[in-house]
Design a protein around this motif. Structure first.
Motif, PDB file in Angstrom:
ATOM      1  N   ARG A  70       3.513   5.271  -7.889  1.00  0.00           N
ATOM      2  CA  ARG A  70       2.508   5.012  -6.902  1.00  0.00           C
ATOM      3  C   ARG A  70       1.996   6.421  -6.380  1.00  0.00           C
ATOM      4  N   HIS A  88       3.333   6.384   0.361  1.00  0.00           N
ATOM      5  CA  HIS A  88       2.162   5.844  -0.290  1.00  0.00           C
ATOM      6  C   HIS A  88       1.454   4.692   0.396  1.00  0.00           C
ATOM      7  N   TRP A  89       0.165   4.631   0.461  1.00  0.00           N
ATOM      8  CA  TRP A  89      -0.417   3.572   1.184  1.00  0.00           C
ATOM      9  C   TRP A  89      -2.022   3.479   0.431  1.00  0.00           C
ATOM     10  N   CYS A  90      -2.362   2.345   0.554  1.00  0.00           N
ATOM     11  CA  CYS A  90      -3.721   1.840  -0.382  1.00  0.00           C
ATOM     12  C   CYS A  90      -4.902   1.846   1.138  1.00  0.00           C
ATOM     13  N   CYS A 102      -1.753  -4.571  -4.342  1.00  0.00           N
ATOM     14  CA  CYS A 102      -0.754  -3.637  -4.667  1.00  0.00           C
ATOM     15  C   CYS A 102       0.668  -4.064  -4.154  1.00  0.00           C
ATOM     16  N   CYS A 105       2.242  -1.879  -0.920  1.00  0.00           N
ATOM     17  CA  CYS A 105       1.655  -2.590   0.329  1.00  0.00           C
ATOM     18  C   CYS A 105       1.944  -3.609   0.750  1.00  0.00           C
TER      19      CYS A 105
HETATM   20 ZN   LIG Z   1      -0.710   0.166  -2.156  1.00  0.00          ZN
END
Ligand SMILES: [Zn+2]
Length: 278
Positions: A70, A88-90, A102, A105
């Protein structure tokens, strides 16, 4: 479209064994003259070392981010001099992919206003057990209480290590406190289940625990510290009705096994109680 009605909770209980000495620092990187250079984190009430839930969760998150490939972004730094942190973040438009959220997340949550929905996972602090596992002369494992083993400090050993000055090449010895190999901690990880997508979250959680066994916890992993193993793993299911009426809706023991690998091989069968349709 996501529902927000809780279906129940999966509870993973296990012992975490320190296979090698474990160092989770109370004030890592600070050099204190006259004191112990690198103390381990201890419970302020009992004085016993413990594994903070945030350390366990953070380590699994970072291992999974790499394992799942990711993308990571740099967090805004608290101060100009603070080190860069990549996680990681969306963003909202990235969260749904091919009709599924995801999994990173969703399992671990995203910070503040970026949150698409609450993270599913809670990781409790893992407390030190009264007994530890020590091999005897024949190589078989014996359980001893902490009073039966000699440690330099309560529940810890102190190692001297050389730090080489890059300019002068002089070796500066420093002390490293660590929890000795054989120590056992009581771990509990809870996953909230809302819908069928959370099956992937549970799979991801167990994957994270497996990845951790093949990595390390705490600091100085490259020196061999922090190798851990999950033992006596139990998976419980508490349907939401359990919290209203545990007599009518008791918790269900989904699985129990001596190791994580043992449960991982039976994952589909184990979770069929919660997601029979999958
Ligand atoms: Zn994510």
């Amino acid at each position: 479209m996501t529902t927000h009605a809780l279906k129940g909770k999966v509870i993973v209980q296990a012992h975490i064994k320190a296979v090698t000495g474990l160092r989770i620092g109370g004030a890592a990187g600070r050099f204190e003259i006259g004191g112990l250079d690198n103390p381990v984190i201890r419970d302020p009430v009992t004085g016993r070392p413990y594994i903070p839930g945030s350390s366990l969760k953070g380590k699994m998150r970072s291992l999974l981010t790499r394992a799942l490939g990711r993308p990571v972004k740099e967090l805004v730094r608290a101060r100009r001099n603070s080190p860069a942190i990549h996680i990681h973040w969306c963003e909202p438009d990235e969260y749904q992919q091919d009709g599924a959220p995801c999994v990173l997340c969703r399992t671990f949550g995203t910070a503040g206003e970026r949150a698409q929905e609450p993270g599913r996972l809670i990781v409790r602090d893992a407390h030190l057990l009264d007994e530890l596992e020590v091999p005897d002369e024949s190589g078989s494992i014996r359980r001893l209480s902490w009073d039966e083993v000699a440690t330099e400090l309560p529940y810890t050993e102190v190692k001297w290590e050389a730090v080489i000055d890059v300019i002068t090449s002089a070796a500066n010895p420093r002390q490293m406190e660590r929890v000795p190999a054989g120590a056992l901690f009581d771990a509990e990880l809870l996953l909230a289940v809302y819908d069928e997508h959370d099956r992937e979250c549970l799979r991801t959680l167990l994957q994270g625990m497996l990845l951790l066994e093949d990595d390390y916890l705490g600091s100085s992993g490259s020196r061999g510290y922090g190798r851990v193993r999950f033992q006596e793993v139990r998976l419980l299911w508490r349907p939401v009705a359990y919290y209203r009426d545990p007599q009518q809706h008791p918790e269900v023991k989904l699985a129990a096994g001596p190791s994580l690998a043992d449960l991982w091989e039976r994952f589909d069968e184990i979770v069929s109680h919660i997601w029979p349709e999958a």
